[in-house]
Every structure is written in structure tokens, then in C-alpha cells.
Design a protein around this motif. Structure first.
Motif, mmCIF file in Angstrom:
data_model
loop_
_atom_site.group_PDB
_atom_site.id
_atom_site.type_symbol
_atom_site.label_atom_id
_atom_site.label_comp_id
_atom_site.label_asym_id
_atom_site.label_seq_id
_atom_site.Cartn_x
_atom_site.Cartn_y
_atom_site.Cartn_z
ATOM 1 N N PRO A 87 1.070 -1.218 0.179
ATOM 2 C CA PRO A 87 -0.219 0.105 -0.228
ATOM 3 C C PRO A 87 0.866 1.166 0.311
ATOM 4 O O PRO A 87 1.792 2.029 0.758
ATOM 5 C CB PRO A 87 -0.532 -0.174 1.653
ATOM 6 C CG PRO A 87 -1.145 -1.586 1.218
ATOM 7 C CD PRO A 87 0.465 -1.589 1.355
ATOM 8 N N GLU A 95 -1.029 -1.076 -6.026
ATOM 9 C CA GLU A 95 -1.732 -1.075 -4.829
ATOM 10 C C GLU A 95 -2.479 -2.105 -4.375
ATOM 11 O O GLU A 95 -3.006 -1.881 -3.552
ATOM 12 C CB GLU A 95 -1.753 0.209 -4.560
ATOM 13 C CG GLU A 95 -1.031 1.113 -3.883
ATOM 14 C CD GLU A 95 -1.780 2.192 -3.404
ATOM 15 O OE1 GLU A 95 -1.994 2.720 -1.888
ATOM 16 O OE2 GLU A 95 -2.372 3.409 -3.893
ATOM 17 N N ASP A 97 -4.883 -5.270 -3.738
ATOM 18 C CA ASP A 97 -5.150 -5.512 -2.718
ATOM 19 C C ASP A 97 -5.489 -6.893 -2.645
ATOM 20 O O ASP A 97 -6.270 -7.656 -2.744
ATOM 21 C CB ASP A 97 -5.778 -5.218 -1.532
ATOM 22 C CG ASP A 97 -6.235 -5.818 -0.392
ATOM 23 O OD1 ASP A 97 -5.295 -6.837 0.004
ATOM 24 O OD2 ASP A 97 -6.883 -5.027 0.351
ATOM 25 N N THR A 141 1.812 -6.239 4.922
ATOM 26 C CA THR A 141 2.254 -5.006 4.189
ATOM 27 C C THR A 141 3.625 -4.513 4.516
ATOM 28 O O THR A 141 4.375 -5.324 5.229
ATOM 29 C CB THR A 141 0.362 -4.406 4.471
ATOM 30 O OG1 THR A 141 0.692 -3.907 5.896
ATOM 31 C CG2 THR A 141 -0.459 -4.876 4.196
ATOM 32 N N ARG A 143 4.853 -1.801 6.128
ATOM 33 C CA ARG A 143 4.986 -1.475 7.139
ATOM 34 C C ARG A 143 5.374 -2.709 7.641
ATOM 35 O O ARG A 143 6.554 -2.967 8.966
ATOM 36 C CB ARG A 143 4.406 -0.659 7.712
ATOM 37 C CG ARG A 143 3.877 0.252 7.202
ATOM 38 C CD ARG A 143 4.337 1.609 6.995
ATOM 39 N NE ARG A 143 4.032 2.593 6.522
ATOM 40 C CZ ARG A 143 5.397 3.997 5.635
ATOM 41 N NH1 ARG A 143 6.877 3.212 6.165
ATOM 42 N NH2 ARG A 143 5.112 4.869 5.972
ATOM 43 N N THR A 218 -10.978 -3.694 12.745
ATOM 44 C CA THR A 218 -9.995 -3.605 12.295
ATOM 45 C C THR A 218 -9.179 -4.879 12.348
ATOM 46 O O THR A 218 -8.945 -5.884 13.016
ATOM 47 C CB THR A 218 -9.314 -3.123 12.894
ATOM 48 O OG1 THR A 218 -8.485 -1.869 12.335
ATOM 49 C CG2 THR A 218 -8.696 -3.172 14.691
ATOM 50 N N ALA A 222 -3.431 -2.576 9.942
ATOM 51 C CA ALA A 222 -4.303 -1.275 10.563
ATOM 52 C C ALA A 222 -4.165 -1.224 12.410
ATOM 53 O O ALA A 222 -5.104 0.102 12.798
ATOM 54 C CB ALA A 222 -5.720 -1.386 9.584
ATOM 55 N N TYR A 225 -2.476 0.886 13.460
ATOM 56 C CA TYR A 225 -2.742 2.043 13.228
ATOM 57 C C TYR A 225 -3.803 2.908 14.516
ATOM 58 O O TYR A 225 -3.572 3.647 14.872
ATOM 59 C CB TYR A 225 -3.307 3.278 11.520
ATOM 60 C CG TYR A 225 -2.351 2.580 11.226
ATOM 61 C CD1 TYR A 225 -0.804 2.930 11.211
ATOM 62 C CD2 TYR A 225 -2.790 1.965 9.522
ATOM 63 C CE1 TYR A 225 -0.036 2.388 10.516
ATOM 64 C CE2 TYR A 225 -1.672 1.633 8.655
ATOM 65 C CZ TYR A 225 -0.582 1.784 9.135
ATOM 66 O OH TYR A 225 0.371 1.511 7.602
ATOM 67 N N GLU A 269 -9.777 -0.501 7.930
ATOM 68 C CA GLU A 269 -8.710 -1.380 7.534
ATOM 69 C C GLU A 269 -7.481 -0.756 5.946
ATOM 70 O O GLU A 269 -8.345 0.290 6.220
ATOM 71 C CB GLU A 269 -9.256 -2.627 6.385
ATOM 72 C CG GLU A 269 -10.377 -2.546 5.407
ATOM 73 C CD GLU A 269 -10.996 -3.075 4.887
ATOM 74 O OE1 GLU A 269 -10.464 -4.165 4.626
ATOM 75 O OE2 GLU A 269 -13.111 -3.070 5.134
ATOM 76 N N GLU A 270 -6.651 -0.879 5.669
ATOM 77 C CA GLU A 270 -5.778 -0.407 5.561
ATOM 78 C C GLU A 270 -5.946 -1.115 3.678
ATOM 79 O O GLU A 270 -5.543 -2.483 3.612
ATOM 80 C CB GLU A 270 -4.377 -1.476 5.481
ATOM 81 C CG GLU A 270 -3.136 -0.122 4.574
ATOM 82 C CD GLU A 270 -2.098 -0.397 4.694
ATOM 83 O OE1 GLU A 270 -0.772 0.341 5.333
ATOM 84 O OE2 GLU A 270 -1.362 -1.458 5.380
ATOM 85 N N GLY A 271 -6.078 -0.583 2.612
ATOM 86 C CA GLY A 271 -6.250 -1.578 1.241
ATOM 87 C C GLY A 271 -7.790 -1.550 1.197
ATOM 88 O O GLY A 271 -8.748 -0.043 1.309
ATOM 89 N N ASP A 273 -12.056 -2.002 0.843
ATOM 90 C CA ASP A 273 -13.171 -2.354 1.643
ATOM 91 C C ASP A 273 -13.590 -3.043 1.596
ATOM 92 O O ASP A 273 -14.870 -3.465 1.736
ATOM 93 C CB ASP A 273 -13.586 -0.829 1.280
ATOM 94 C CG ASP A 273 -15.266 -0.693 0.176
ATOM 95 O OD1 ASP A 273 -14.068 -1.368 -0.744
ATOM 96 O OD2 ASP A 273 -15.218 0.038 -0.194
#
Length: 381
Positions: A87, A95, A97, A141, A143, A218, A222, A225, A269-271, A273
Motif C-alpha cells: 500500500p 497497490e 490488495d 504489508t 510496514r 479492524t 491497521a 494505526y 482496514e488498509e487497502g 474495503d
């Protein structure tokens, strides 16, 4: 067996295996591309050995053909696919997912959020892959792939024996006649994986000391975060949090229990939905072939005041879908401003759910209630 096609943010994984050496516990191969890497790992697992194949997210596109087939045949030894998503395009051309691949190919999926979880989930993924004899996805991902952190190691386990390969053309020769039967078996395997997700230690609810009806769902990185945001705002004790580390199949019962205990829920969520896709507010009625409105006083009381539910029902009616309304569920027709048309073959209103099912299945097989179409030409939804 460990195979790979290197690419950031996945490159450090095979490099680490190379540096460790393994003392004969594994063989490492840098393959010419991702498809070959997956075929090498799948071949090893087919022969009964545990295997790991690593690549970055776009590499799964290259490996998709053998990946999908290996899911249908199953792999007795167990194979884990590590896909390192990116991401933010830190080192990639898109990017994408790859949780979508987990859903598309029917791969159980783990998403670590820390260095400790990366180790723990890898072991759990191997255990599940061996138990189900199916490929399992471990999705990181950027990170997570590039983080550093303290990791507690267990004692090194004993070398796992190979699963004896048994010749079985009705499983391992995926011609159409075999593939159709394997698909039915695969549905049962995924249900076993879903039951595993329900009790997984990686899917947990964090309860605040102060009772609250505000919830957050979540997954993956994420979760980190969210923890930072809650700590910065002093909100740790003001919300309930459902953390999902095993994100496919979804632990539906755990999620429903969580939702029933909340008045408002935020999904983080990251990416893409994907977690929120199953809700009425985020999905389209046209994606579903039919609708059953659950009977029962509490269910109907809730649905009568739910605008999304009424809109969903109107859309299903407009698009000629079969609608089951057992018992007191027929009250939803009036609430949604729909006619109680007893001549409509797709509006089924028996006395209870048990009586509904035979006629409802028959209506579903028709795919559409075409006799309703003239009544919906000027129908607004």
C-alpha cells in the motif's frame, strides 16, 4: 521447501532463509519467476513436504494459474503463500490488495501486525495448511515487512514428517469432471477454516472497563494505526475493538455477536474495503440472487426501523428477486412500501421459515420472477 521470486517488500524473507542456512532442515530456491516458484513449492507439498513460497503482491498475478488449481486439488504436505503487499506504492507499480485473492481462490488468510505475530502466524498457517491439506495465505504489508521488534521464540520443533503421497486421479488430475467434484469438497474445507477462525487466538475482542456501545472492527497493520490513534486521543477505554488477525474466512459468528453489542461500528482496514463489503449499507441488493427476511419479534422490530434493510428489500423486488417473508416478516412489505401481492410467485409468505424453504428453493432456481416485471416498470426505489 522454501521457494521465492524476490521483490520488495518480500525480498528479505528468502534472504534471511539463505543467511540462516537451515542446517539441512529446508532447501531454498530462487526461481526464475513467481509461477515457477509456486509450482516448486506446490510440487513439494504435493509430495508430502511442508513448503513456503514468497513473492510480492503483483507476483501473485503471475502465479495465479497454478495457485488456483492447487487449491482445488489440495496439497497434502501443506503450502503457505507469503504475499507482501505494498500500500502506498513504495516500491511497486500498483497497490493491489491480495486479500481479494484469498477470497477469489478460497485461501485461508492471516494478517500479522507485529514481528511477534509474523512469526506466530507463520507457524499457525503451516499448522492449518497441513491440517486442511490446503494452501494458506500469509499477507504482510510494507510496514510489517520492514518493521523490527522483539520476538519470543519457542523451542525449535522436531522436523515434520512427510505426508505419504497416495495416487488418486480423482483428486490430483483436475480435468473438468474432477474439478467440479473437488469444488464441492472445497466448500466443506473452507467451512472448517471458518470454524477455525471463530476460535482463533488472533481474532480477539478488547473490552474497555467502561461499558460502551461504540465499536471498531479492524485488521492487519491497521490495528497498529488504531492503537496509536486511540492512545493519542485518550479513547482506549471508550470503544470496543474487534481485532482480526485471521481475516478469511471471516469469523461470522464472532462478528455478528460483536455487532449485536454495539450501536455504532467503524470498520478500519488498509487497502480495499473488504471487511465492510458484507453489510447492507455497503453492498448492492443486485449482487444477491434472493432475500429471506428473518421472522421473530426482535428481528422485525429492528428491521422496521432500518432504512438500509427497507431499501435493500425494495431493490430486490425491483430486480425481480425471490423474497421470503415467513411469519411476521411480511410486515416488512408495508414498511418498505411494497404490495402484498398474493399472485406474485416470488413473494413467499408462509406461516414459518420451515414451511418457506421448499417453495423458496424452487423460486430461486428460476433466477428471476419475470411475471413481476410489468408491475415494476414505473417502480421507484
Amino acid at each position: 521447501m522454501v521457494s521465492c521470486y524476490p521483490g520488495t517488500p518480500s525480498s528479505e524473507v528468502p534472504d534471511t532463509f539463505h543467511r540462516l542456512g537451515g542446517e539441512g532442515r529446508y532447501r531454498l530456491e530462487y526461481s526464475v519467476n513467481e509461477k515457477v516458484a509456486l509450482e516448486v513449492a506446490a510440487g513439494a507439498a504435493l509430495g508430502g513436504a511442508m513448503s513456503l513460497v514468497t513473492m510480492k503482491h503483483v507476483g501473485v498475478n503471475v502465479a495465479a494459474d497454478p495457485l488456483f488449481t492447487s487449491v482445488y486439488t489440495g496439497l497434502p504436505g501443506g503450502m503457505v503463500l507469503l504475499t507482501a503487499d505494498d500500500p502506498g506504492c513504495h516500491s511497486s507499480q500498483n497497490e493491489q490488495d491480495n486479500r481479494t485473492y484469498a477470497r477469489f481462490a478460497l485461501l485461508p488468510c492471516f494478517e500479522p501486525a507485529s514481528a511477534q505475530e509474523a512469526k506466530d502466524m507463520t507457524r499457525e498457517a503451516f499448522r492449518l495448511a497441513r491440517e486442511l491439506q490446503q494452501p494458506v495465505m500469509l499477507r504482510t504489508t510494507t510496514r510489517v515487512s520492514h518493521m523490527r521488534g522483539a520476538v519470543d521464540f519457542d523451542d525449535l520443533p522436531a522436523t515434520q514428517p512427510k505426508v505419504e503421497f497416495k495416487r488418486d486421479p480423482s483428486r490430483f488430475v483436475p480435468v473438468p469432471a474432477v474439478a467440479r467434484k473437488r469444488h464441492q469438497i472445497l466448500d466443506g474445507i473452507i467451512e472448517k477454516a471458518r470454524q477455525f477462525a471463530e476460535s482463533s487466538r488472533f481474532n480477539t475482542v478488547r473490552e474497555p472497563q467502561t461499558p460502551t456501545r461504540l465499536g471498531i472492527i479492524t485488521s492487519g497493520v491497521a490495528r497498529n494505526y488504531l492503537a496509536d490513534a486511540l492512545a493519542a486521543g485518550g479513547w482506549e477505554d471508550r470503544v470496543r475493538v474487534l481485532e482480526l488477525g485471521m481475516t478469511w474466512p471471516l469469523p461470522e459468528e464472532k462478528i455478528c455477536t460483536f455487532l449485536n453489542q454495539c450501536k455504532r461500528v467503524l470498520v478500519l482496514e488498509e487497502g480495499e474495503d473488504l471487511l465492510v463489503d458484507g453489510s447492507l449499507a455497503a453492498n448492492l441488493s443486485v449482487l444477491f440472487d434472493s432475500v429471506i427476511v428473518p421472522e421473530g419479534a426482535q428481528s422485525i422490530q429492528t428491521l422496521l426501523t432500518d432504512g438500509d434493510a427497507k431499501y435493500h428489500l425494495r431493490q430486490a423486488y425491483r430486480h425481480l428477486k425471490a423474497i421470503g417473508l415467513p411469519g411476521n416478516a411480511k410486515a416488512m412489505l408495508e414498511a418498505a412500501s411494497l404490495p402484498q401481492d398474493m399472485d406474485d410467485a416470488g413473494l413467499l409468505m408462509p406461516k414459518d421459515t420451515k414451511s418457506l424453504m421448499p417453495t423458496f428453493i424452487t423460486a430461486m432456481k428460476q433466477h428471476r420472477v419475470w411475471s413481476r416485471e410489468p408491475k415494476t416498470l414505473d417502480f421507484g426505489a
